[in-house]
Design an enzyme around this catalytic site. Structure first.
Site, PDB file in Angstrom:
ATOM      1  N   THR A   9       0.819  -1.224   0.000  1.00 32.03           N
ATOM      2  CA  THR A   9       0.000   0.000   0.000  1.00 32.03           C
ATOM      3  C   THR A   9       0.850   1.269   0.000  1.00 32.03           C
ATOM      4  O   THR A   9       0.316   2.369  -0.075  1.00 32.03           O
ATOM      5  CB  THR A   9      -0.928   0.034   1.238  1.00 32.03           C
ATOM      6  OG1 THR A   9      -0.113  -0.033   2.417  1.00 32.03           O
ATOM      7  CG2 THR A   9      -1.904  -1.125   1.220  1.00 32.03           C
ATOM      8  N   ALA A  11       3.903   3.978  -1.409  1.00 30.80           N
ATOM      9  CA  ALA A  11       4.075   4.654  -2.701  1.00 30.80           C
ATOM     10  C   ALA A  11       4.860   3.783  -3.678  1.00 30.80           C
ATOM     11  O   ALA A  11       4.519   3.694  -4.862  1.00 30.80           O
ATOM     12  CB  ALA A  11       4.777   6.004  -2.493  1.00 30.80           C
ATOM     13  N   VAL A  12       5.913   3.122  -3.200  1.00 31.47           N
ATOM     14  CA  VAL A  12       6.698   2.251  -4.087  1.00 31.47           C
ATOM     15  C   VAL A  12       5.972   0.930  -4.315  1.00 31.47           C
ATOM     16  O   VAL A  12       5.957   0.405  -5.432  1.00 31.47           O
ATOM     17  CB  VAL A  12       8.113   2.022  -3.509  1.00 31.47           C
ATOM     18  CG1 VAL A  12       8.867   0.953  -4.297  1.00 31.47           C
ATOM     19  CG2 VAL A  12       8.911   3.331  -3.518  1.00 31.47           C
ATOM     20  N   ARG A  37      -1.524  -2.258  10.068  1.00 32.13           N
ATOM     21  CA  ARG A  37      -2.343  -1.066   9.791  1.00 32.13           C
ATOM     22  C   ARG A  37      -3.109  -1.182   8.479  1.00 32.13           C
ATOM     23  O   ARG A  37      -4.229  -0.695   8.353  1.00 32.13           O
ATOM     24  CB  ARG A  37      -1.441   0.175   9.686  1.00 32.13           C
ATOM     25  CG  ARG A  37      -1.401   1.064  10.885  1.00 32.13           C
ATOM     26  CD  ARG A  37      -0.843   2.456  10.591  1.00 32.13           C
ATOM     27  NE  ARG A  37       0.065   2.561   9.458  1.00 32.13           N
ATOM     28  CZ  ARG A  37       1.354   2.280   9.497  1.00 32.13           C
ATOM     29  NH1 ARG A  37       1.906   1.825  10.607  1.00 32.13           N
ATOM     30  NH2 ARG A  37       2.105   2.424   8.416  1.00 32.13           N
ATOM     31  N   ARG A  97      22.051  -3.412   1.464  1.00 32.79           N
ATOM     32  CA  ARG A  97      22.772  -2.950   0.269  1.00 32.79           C
ATOM     33  C   ARG A  97      24.281  -3.124   0.359  1.00 32.79           C
ATOM     34  O   ARG A  97      24.926  -3.453  -0.634  1.00 32.79           O
ATOM     35  CB  ARG A  97      22.467  -1.469   0.019  1.00 32.79           C
ATOM     36  CG  ARG A  97      21.079  -1.226  -0.543  1.00 32.79           C
ATOM     37  CD  ARG A  97      20.873   0.265  -0.779  1.00 32.79           C
ATOM     38  NE  ARG A  97      19.479   0.545  -1.074  1.00 32.79           N
ATOM     39  CZ  ARG A  97      18.867   1.676  -0.744  1.00 32.79           C
ATOM     40  NH1 ARG A  97      19.523   2.638  -0.113  1.00 32.79           N
ATOM     41  NH2 ARG A  97      17.596   1.854  -1.051  1.00 32.79           N
ATOM     42  N   CYS A 126      17.291   5.539  -4.662  1.00 30.22           N
ATOM     43  CA  CYS A 126      16.693   6.131  -5.867  1.00 30.22           C
ATOM     44  C   CYS A 126      17.592   7.177  -6.526  1.00 30.22           C
ATOM     45  O   CYS A 126      17.625   7.288  -7.753  1.00 30.22           O
ATOM     46  CB  CYS A 126      15.329   6.731  -5.536  1.00 30.22           C
ATOM     47  SG  CYS A 126      15.276   7.628  -3.974  1.00 30.22           S
ATOM     48  N   LYS A 220      24.628   6.956   1.824  1.00 28.78           N
ATOM     49  CA  LYS A 220      24.194   5.907   0.886  1.00 28.78           C
ATOM     50  C   LYS A 220      24.675   6.201  -0.530  1.00 28.78           C
ATOM     51  O   LYS A 220      25.223   5.332  -1.211  1.00 28.78           O
ATOM     52  CB  LYS A 220      22.663   5.804   0.865  1.00 28.78           C
ATOM     53  CG  LYS A 220      22.029   5.289   2.144  1.00 28.78           C
ATOM     54  CD  LYS A 220      20.492   5.359   2.041  1.00 28.78           C
ATOM     55  CE  LYS A 220      19.854   5.213   3.417  1.00 28.78           C
ATOM     56  NZ  LYS A 220      18.392   5.480   3.368  1.00 28.78           N
ATOM     57  N   ARG A 242      16.232  17.952  -0.454  1.00 28.02           N
ATOM     58  CA  ARG A 242      14.819  17.736  -0.759  1.00 28.02           C
ATOM     59  C   ARG A 242      14.265  19.016  -1.387  1.00 28.02           C
ATOM     60  O   ARG A 242      14.543  20.117  -0.914  1.00 28.02           O
ATOM     61  CB  ARG A 242      14.067  17.424   0.534  1.00 28.02           C
ATOM     62  CG  ARG A 242      12.710  16.854   0.321  1.00 28.02           C
ATOM     63  CD  ARG A 242      12.723  15.438  -0.181  1.00 28.02           C
ATOM     64  NE  ARG A 242      13.023  14.438   0.832  1.00 28.02           N
ATOM     65  CZ  ARG A 242      13.104  13.139   0.574  1.00 28.02           C
ATOM     66  NH1 ARG A 242      12.922  12.663  -0.646  1.00 28.02           N
ATOM     67  NH2 ARG A 242      13.396  12.275   1.532  1.00 28.02           N
ATOM     68  N   HIS A 249      13.218  12.644  -9.139  1.00 25.25           N
ATOM     69  CA  HIS A 249      14.482  13.108  -8.557  1.00 25.25           C
ATOM     70  C   HIS A 249      15.376  13.630  -9.684  1.00 25.25           C
ATOM     71  O   HIS A 249      15.343  13.107 -10.802  1.00 25.25           O
ATOM     72  CB  HIS A 249      15.217  11.949  -7.894  1.00 25.25           C
ATOM     73  CG  HIS A 249      14.684  11.550  -6.555  1.00 25.25           C
ATOM     74  ND1 HIS A 249      13.514  12.021  -6.010  1.00 25.25           N
ATOM     75  CD2 HIS A 249      15.205  10.697  -5.628  1.00 25.25           C
ATOM     76  CE1 HIS A 249      13.336  11.479  -4.808  1.00 25.25           C
ATOM     77  NE2 HIS A 249      14.338  10.672  -4.562  1.00 25.25           N
ATOM     78  N   ASN A 322      11.450   8.623  -9.108  1.00 23.79           N
ATOM     79  CA  ASN A 322      12.053   7.941  -7.961  1.00 23.79           C
ATOM     80  C   ASN A 322      11.235   6.748  -7.491  1.00 23.79           C
ATOM     81  O   ASN A 322      11.766   5.837  -6.868  1.00 23.79           O
ATOM     82  CB  ASN A 322      12.241   8.923  -6.804  1.00 23.79           C
ATOM     83  CG  ASN A 322      10.985   9.706  -6.487  1.00 23.79           C
ATOM     84  OD1 ASN A 322      10.525  10.506  -7.331  1.00 23.79           O
ATOM     85  ND2 ASN A 322      10.414   9.516  -5.320  1.00 23.79           N
TER      86      ASN A 322
END
Lengths: 341, 341
Positions: A9, A11-12, A37, A97, A126, A220, A242, A249, A322
């Site tokens: 659920t 965004a990605v 949730r 990663r 991203c 990262k 941001r 992005h 992104n």
């Protein structure tokens, strides 16, 4: 194949679900999983409603592959056991990663990392993906020596709550833009996600401050290119910022190489590079922007220039969605590489 | 003293008028000048209404000093004659910045350029000022060798019309932010000022494309630091990007020096540097943003980090009000240096 999307659920996760369908990934059984949730909500897949179940090892049992985008701590909590039980886990978080035995892969850039039937694969950050799609082909041709990056990262990188925070702040400040030339600091909206006002502002902090004053995000995107390009000695520095953009992005880069490389050569390389669409024709006012990259499955690359007096250095600007190219699509492409080649 | 403000109804001209009053510049007679379009409007100065007159050499006659912000072509059309007639012209445009006999000055950084009673003085580009206020003190201590800049420039850098274009586009797109993840390119608003949609986007083109694919803005901010710091051989590269912020420019920089310099030393230098307020305390979440710099008379500098493996290189982030510190205040400070020391 039994395919789970964990964080379905989010965004990605929503983009992962879309892209599995768009690309006709051979899904026999679709398992939408999320936190407690979201359990009980429904998700559409191939025209059928599927009820979201709470993530557990039991719920994942028998899954061939899990596409995971639920944050690093959730990933750490179940992926090692799920992988040991036989589910190939493709993880969008930063949890694994930098593990030496976990491939960190952008299939267009370093598919070789995916050899050997790995059970855990990490999707890069991203912004790393946005940068590496442009830099990878140049590195293969001319040998990357150093990379300076400044990013322009959209609010959806922080998930739905990031997008909501921008929308709420715009609602509060729209109509008062001219007064923002002398803002009343106490009246500026500050939300929980971005720490400072993100509407009509840029915020030079993504993640928490860590070693040497770098943020988590910067660490990262400094570390990941070295692993992806197999260049442990590469010099990388980054500033992650941001910006009040919903999706898309951008990253401004200066790269130096082992040998001279001209903008013309770079354009020729990027014109045929997979996962890249060259948008670089200043004479006709063609250059990329993040809003134009939103919804696309390629990075838009342009603004390619020779650094003054440096035949071995280029400046360039890359933009990518992104949520898709920078996350969900990379995960699905990794699954395709592992299961459907 | 008889003081003219040329372009008095513009975004920078309004700030010049405000700052002359705030700093009690000794104005005996105030001459508000502008294009014929604005002639007949009134401007308040020290509690009195003054009628704006159309710019002409006749209207400027007898002025001791003219603060000029009316664009490069207007500046070229009258400044040489006005200066020859005795008016000291302090020009915010790019028209004369690179003329060898015209000082290009930020009084806190290179006041020495103002010696010798110059009749024409150029105010640097707003992004140059934002960068140089931070870099100047570091250069004096450690010798600047190279500078990589990526900017985050507000829409007011394009004047009122830039701010209006952002406001109009936000009005059109607010409420549809979530759809911008898959935008309908034909439905995106595109205005005359920015060429692409600036609301919810970033636009990596400021000015027109010129030599080598650099934009006009980039060529300015590459050339000007060399003149200001008197370092003709300095290596500079820049990417100039417009962001949907009303007021306040930011610039992300990586600077290399002739000798090692630590973040601690840089902080100590910038803590006492004129025109700078250090905002750099990651442990307490202190770092600058452009919206916080709006309305201030200093650049906010922070995010100072050592470049990994480079004891001679620093990354940093500087923000300043592009209308005030980046333009109008610099002009008034130059006038103060020349007339009221």
């Amino acid at each position: 194949m039994k395919v789970a999307v964990v964080g379905v659920t989010g965004a990605v996760g929503r983009e992962m679900t879309r892209i599995l369908q768009e690309r006709h990934f051979p899904v026999d059984e679709f398992l939408p999983l999320a936190s407690s949730r979201s359990a009980g909500l429904t998700v559409d897949f191939d025209g059928e409603e599927h009820m979201v179940r709470e993530l557990s090892l039991e719920a994942l049992r028998g899954a061939d592959v899990a596409l995971v985008s639920a944050g690093a701590s959730v990933s750490r909590s179940f992926i090692p056991e799920a992988a040991a039980a036989g589910t190939t886990c493709i993880d969008n978080s930063s949890a694994f990663r930098m593990e030496p035995d976990v491939p960190l892969s952008i299939p267009e850039v370093n598919p070789e990392a995916l050899e050997g039937h790995p059970k855990i694969v990490a999707v890069p950050n991203c912004t790393t993906i946005t940068a590496m799609l442009a830099i990878g082909p140049l590195h293969r041709a001319a040998g990357l020596r150093s990379l300076v990056m400044s990013s322009y990262q959209s609010v959806s990188g922080a998930g739905w709550k990031g997008t909501r925070e921008l929308i709420e702040q715009i609602a509060k400040l729209h109509g008062q833009e001219e007064e923002l030339g002398r803002p009343d600091a106490d009246a500026l909206p500050v939300g929980e996600v971005f720490g400072k006002t993100i509407a009509y502002n840029v915020v030079a902090k993504i993640g928490e401050f860590a070693d040497g004053g770098y943020t988590g995000e910067e660490l990262k995107i400094i570390a990941e290119p070295k692993k992806i390009l197999n260049l442990p000695e590469l010099h990388v520095v980054a500033t992650a910022v941001r910006v009040p953009v919903p999706v898309g992005h951008a990253v401004s880069m200066v790269a130096t190489f082992d040998r001279p490389i001209s903008p013309e050569e770079a354009r020729a390389l990027l014109a045929v590079a997979p996962g890249v669409e060259l948008r670089d024709d200043p004479a006709n006012d063609v250059y990329p922007s993040p809003l134009e990259a939103a919804g696309l499955d390629v990075a838009l690359v342009g603004r390619i220039r020779q650094v003054p007096d440096r035949p071995d250095a280029l400046a360039l600007f890359s933009c990518a969605d992104n949520l898709r190219k920078g996350a969900a699509l990379d995960a699905v492409q990794i699954a395709e590489y592992l299961f459907t080649r």
